[in-house]
Design a protein around this motif. Structure first.
Motif, PDB file in Angstrom:
ATOM      1  N   THR A  96       0.676  -1.062  -0.179  1.00 25.63           N
ATOM      2  CA  THR A  96      -0.366  -0.231   0.384  1.00 25.63           C
ATOM      3  C   THR A  96       0.528   1.477   0.315  1.00 25.63           C
ATOM      4  OG1 THR A  96      -1.877  -1.450   1.463  1.00 25.63           O
ATOM      5  CG2 THR A  96      -1.822   1.090   1.526  1.00 25.63           C
ATOM      6  N   ILE A  97       1.692   1.353   0.756  1.00 26.46           N
ATOM      7  CA  ILE A  97       2.652   2.581   0.947  1.00 26.46           C
ATOM      8  C   ILE A  97       3.291   2.647  -0.692  1.00 26.46           C
ATOM      9  CG2 ILE A  97       4.642   3.331   1.455  1.00 26.46           C
ATOM     10  CD1 ILE A  97       3.731   1.538   4.778  1.00 26.46           C
ATOM     11  N   LEU A  98       3.957   1.796  -0.968  1.00 23.98           N
ATOM     12  CA  LEU A  98       4.586   1.199  -1.870  1.00 23.98           C
ATOM     13  C   LEU A  98       3.748   2.006  -3.465  1.00 23.98           C
ATOM     14  CD1 LEU A  98       7.736  -1.483  -2.220  1.00 23.98           C
ATOM     15  CD2 LEU A  98       7.608   1.312  -0.880  1.00 23.98           C
ATOM     16  N   HIS A  99       2.608   1.320  -3.344  1.00 19.79           N
ATOM     17  CA  HIS A  99       1.408   2.194  -4.465  1.00 19.79           C
ATOM     18  C   HIS A  99       1.016   3.542  -4.263  1.00 19.79           C
ATOM     19  CE1 HIS A  99      -1.597   2.867  -6.668  1.00 19.79           C
ATOM     20  NE2 HIS A  99      -2.335   2.694  -6.562  1.00 19.79           N
ATOM     21  N   LEU A 100       0.901   3.936  -2.952  1.00 16.62           N
ATOM     22  CA  LEU A 100       0.513   5.543  -2.459  1.00 16.62           C
ATOM     23  C   LEU A 100       1.706   6.311  -2.724  1.00 16.62           C
ATOM     24  CD1 LEU A 100      -2.321   4.960  -0.369  1.00 16.62           C
ATOM     25  CD2 LEU A 100      -3.163   4.973  -2.849  1.00 16.62           C
ATOM     26  N   MET A 101       3.232   5.848  -3.332  1.00 15.96           N
ATOM     27  CA  MET A 101       3.757   7.073  -2.773  1.00 15.96           C
ATOM     28  C   MET A 101       4.704   6.669  -4.213  1.00 15.96           C
ATOM     29  SD  MET A 101       4.350   7.129   1.305  1.00 15.96           S
ATOM     30  CE  MET A 101       3.077   7.767   1.979  1.00 15.96           C
ATOM     31  N   PRO A 102       4.331   7.215  -5.380  1.00 15.81           N
ATOM     32  CA  PRO A 102       5.353   6.399  -6.462  1.00 15.81           C
ATOM     33  C   PRO A 102       7.019   7.257  -5.938  1.00 15.81           C
ATOM     34  CG  PRO A 102       3.493   7.466  -7.147  1.00 15.81           C
ATOM     35  CD  PRO A 102       3.634   7.958  -5.593  1.00 15.81           C
ATOM     36  N   ARG A 103       7.910   7.921  -4.954  1.00 19.03           N
ATOM     37  CA  ARG A 103       8.809   8.345  -5.045  1.00 19.03           C
ATOM     38  C   ARG A 103       9.331   7.080  -4.318  1.00 19.03           C
ATOM     39  NH1 ARG A 103       9.197  13.694  -5.568  1.00 19.03           N
ATOM     40  NH2 ARG A 103       9.098  13.663  -8.303  1.00 19.03           N
ATOM     41  N   VAL A 104       8.665   6.987  -3.020  1.00 21.99           N
ATOM     42  CA  VAL A 104       8.939   5.424  -2.426  1.00 21.99           C
ATOM     43  C   VAL A 104       8.755   4.082  -3.398  1.00 21.99           C
ATOM     44  CG1 VAL A 104       8.447   4.467   0.233  1.00 21.99           C
ATOM     45  CG2 VAL A 104       7.912   6.978   0.002  1.00 21.99           C
ATOM     46  N   ARG A 105       8.224   4.038  -3.307  1.00 21.48           N
ATOM     47  CA  ARG A 105       8.269   2.611  -4.747  1.00 21.48           C
ATOM     48  C   ARG A 105       9.667   2.778  -5.488  1.00 21.48           C
ATOM     49  NH1 ARG A 105       3.381   2.615  -7.393  1.00 21.48           N
ATOM     50  NH2 ARG A 105       4.287   4.342  -9.211  1.00 21.48           N
ATOM     51  N   GLU A 106       9.536   3.909  -6.441  1.00 15.39           N
ATOM     52  CA  GLU A 106      10.543   3.715  -7.424  1.00 15.39           C
ATOM     53  C   GLU A 106      12.653   4.010  -6.623  1.00 15.39           C
ATOM     54  OE1 GLU A 106      10.821   7.746  -9.206  1.00 15.39           O
ATOM     55  OE2 GLU A 106       8.684   6.997  -9.769  1.00 15.39           O
ATOM     56  N   THR A 107      11.957   4.380  -5.340  1.00 10.10           N
ATOM     57  CA  THR A 107      13.357   3.521  -4.337  1.00 10.10           C
ATOM     58  C   THR A 107      13.769   2.862  -3.893  1.00 10.10           C
ATOM     59  OG1 THR A 107      12.824   6.770  -3.513  1.00 10.10           O
ATOM     60  CG2 THR A 107      14.550   5.175  -2.160  1.00 10.10           C
ATOM     61  N   PHE A 108      12.429   1.982  -3.090  1.00  9.36           N
ATOM     62  CA  PHE A 108      12.765   0.732  -2.299  1.00  9.36           C
ATOM     63  C   PHE A 108      12.214  -0.106  -2.982  1.00  9.36           C
ATOM     64  CE2 PHE A 108      12.995   3.997   0.693  1.00  9.36           C
ATOM     65  CZ  PHE A 108      13.747   4.097   1.886  1.00  9.36           C
ATOM     66  N   TYR A 109      12.343  -0.331  -4.300  1.00 10.13           N
ATOM     67  CA  TYR A 109      11.464  -1.829  -4.747  1.00 10.13           C
ATOM     68  C   TYR A 109      13.074  -2.705  -5.491  1.00 10.13           C
ATOM     69  CZ  TYR A 109       8.663  -5.260  -7.682  1.00 10.13           C
ATOM     70  OH  TYR A 109       8.222  -5.443  -8.087  1.00 10.13           O
ATOM     71  N   PRO A 110      13.597  -2.527  -5.411  1.00  9.06           N
ATOM     72  CA  PRO A 110      15.128  -2.453  -5.774  1.00  9.06           C
ATOM     73  C   PRO A 110      15.581  -3.817  -4.223  1.00  9.06           C
ATOM     74  CG  PRO A 110      15.666  -0.534  -6.708  1.00  9.06           C
ATOM     75  CD  PRO A 110      14.014  -0.178  -5.945  1.00  9.06           C
TER      76      PRO A 110
END
Lengths: 242, 254
Positions: free
Chosen positions: B80-94
């Motif tokens: 949910t966090i990664l979905h709602l905050m695209p910046r966070v997703r880009e940073t932490f998906y790896p």
């Protein structure tokens, strides 16, 4: 309720889609936008709906500028946009739910009237195409916003269902007297339903012509084959091809 | 029921055939019981150890269920966090991907050094094993939201939270459930592994003791029970799915 589109232009990247479009929808009026595919009809809807911001111009609803603001219009998309996990009843209540108060009784009454009384607790994929669009239209009617935008709502239906749906739409609309802006690429449909028809050209879209349709209401199916109707159809076809 | 018999008899016959060959093989080649016990030996052993086995069974079951619940919660929250905050997703998906390239078993001894032999390192191991399939499947479910429905909601003036609760979350539910099914089997496996590190009781402890005293039949009993728990988990989640995603099944029937 009056909607005014004031000198709207819109480009995507370098491609201009709309060029200086102005028109209005008056209270209780049924206005159709007709034009070839790719003439930016859906872009106009997205602009009115507030999803897009025009490069120039304003959209005014009852003296209030609503340019690039969502939530001011009630919308019915092309394909059935019923939510598959909601029952028919919960689906038609969605528009109200987003804005606040739910009126279940009124929804039940309208579903009953639309011949959907037996399927209020069914899920959308148990319904036929016509039934889905009926439910989607009732959802649009039940939503608190006064202007209805209908985006080619019957384009996915077969010819027979389509005519039934047009008659049904007219009967309901005549009863509730809401202002409607209707997109279609079907001349017969536009003529049968509208008070006013606006013809768009493509690339970029400009308004080619505007016609006020004089047929009396309520309208019946016989109108479709009358000489008057065919005459109007010729005039519209010529205007489109001009 | 008739359908079940019609569909189920082939795999059933295959399993029975497998057991028969196993039984015969151990007798024909006179394989030692400590090396490979015959199915009949395992059944007898199961009857013998059952009374002693129950506490281990419940310990592992408890660990797996709670671990699974924690893992599910963590997975859903992360998605949910990664979905709602695209910046966070880009940073932490790896990071998310990296966390899965590190085998849990390798990490286990470290966790024991840091957190001791209590429940905490065990829950961490199970959570690490469970959250990933759930987070990834939920995230892809969120991203596959129908554009038409999304446009409709936006036009009608839906807020960001309305979009999430009324559209994106229910839309992701079928995906979430495929993640849950994978995570459910992982959780049982991770629970047993975590018990190998050191625990008072649990199927993992039972297996360690049985292995060190060459009670191979007992090990097989434990393996069989682990399979049963895994399958039950899977079944419960499938039932829950059927209940929660009724709208899809009804469509398939009609």
């Amino acid at each position: 309720m009056t909607l005014e589109i004031q000198t709207i232009s819109k480009s995507f990247d370098t491609k201009q889609v709309l060029d200086d479009i102005s028109f209005s929808v008056n209270a209780g009026e049924f206005v159709s936008l007709i034009g070839p595919s790719g003439s930016g009809k859906s872009t106009i809807f997205h602009l009115i709906g507030g999803l897009l911001k025009p490069d120039h111009g304003d959209i005014v609803l009852d003296d209030q500028v609503i340019t690039n603001q969502t939530g001011h219009i009630s919308y019915m998309p092309q394909q059935s946009s019923l939510f598959p996990w909601r029952t028919v009843l919960d689906n038609v209540l969605l528009g109200q739910e987003l804005q606040g108060e739910k009126d279940t009784e009124r929804a039940m009454m309208m579903l009953e009237k639309a011949g959907l009384g037996d399927v209020v607790h069914a899920y959308p994929n148990q319904l036929s195409g016509g039934m889905k669009q009926r439910a989607a239209f009732i959802r649009a009617l039940l939503s608190p916003q006064s202007l209805l935008l209908l985006d080619e709502p019957f384009s996915a239906l077969d010819e027979f269902t389509r005519l039934d749906m047009q008659k049904w739409l007219l009967s309901i609309w005549e009863e509730y007297e809401r202002s409607v802006l209707f997109i279609t690429h079907n001349i017969d449909e536009a003529l049968f339903l509208s008070d006013k028809i606006i013809i768009l050209s493509a690339n970029p879209a400009i308004i080619k012509a505007t016609f006020t349709i004089p047929f009396a209401r309520p309208r019946s199916e016989e109108l479709l084959l009358s000489a008057e109707f065919l005459d109007w159809k010729r005039r519209l076809t010529e205007a489109i091809q001009a | 029921m008739k359908k079940l018999i019609q569909k189920g008899w082939r795999p059933l016959v295959a399993i029975l055939l497998f057991l028969v060959i196993w039984q015969l093989a151990t007798q024909v080649f006179s394989i030692e019981t400590w090396l490979l016990p015959a199915p009949s030996d395992i059944v007898i052993e199961a009857q013998n150890v059952m009374d002693r086995f129950w506490p281990h069974f419940f310990a592992t079951l408890q660990l797996a269920v709670f671990g699974f619940l924690i893992g599910t919660t963590v997975g859903l929250v992360i998605a949910t966090i990664l979905h709602l905050m695209p910046r966070v997703r880009e940073t932490f998906y790896p990071f998310l991907i990296l966390s899965q390239n590190m085998p849990v078993i390798v990490l286990a001894p470290l966790l024991v050094i840091w957190f001791g032999f209590g429940a905490l390192p065990k829950f961490i191991i199970i959570t690490l094993a469970c959250f990933f399939p759930i987070a990834v499947s939920a995230l892809s479910g969120f991203q596959q939201t129908n554009r038409e429905l999304f446009h409709y909601m936006k036009m009608m003036g839906a807020t960001k939270s309305q979009l999430f609760w009324k559209l994106e979350l229910p839309n992701a539910l079928p995906s979430v459930f495929s993640g849950l099914k994978i995570a459910a089997t992982y959780s049982v496996m991770a629970a047993v592994i975590s018990e190998w590190l050191g625990a008072q009781e649990g199927i993992g402890v039972f297996m360690t003791i049985a292995t060190s005293s060459y009670k191979t039949a007992s090990v097989f009993v434990a393996i069989f029970i682990v399979m049963v728990i895994s399958l039950t988990f899977f079944g419960v989640i499938q039932l829950l799915e059927k209940f929660l995603i009724r709208w899809q099944q009804k469509g398939e029937e009609g």
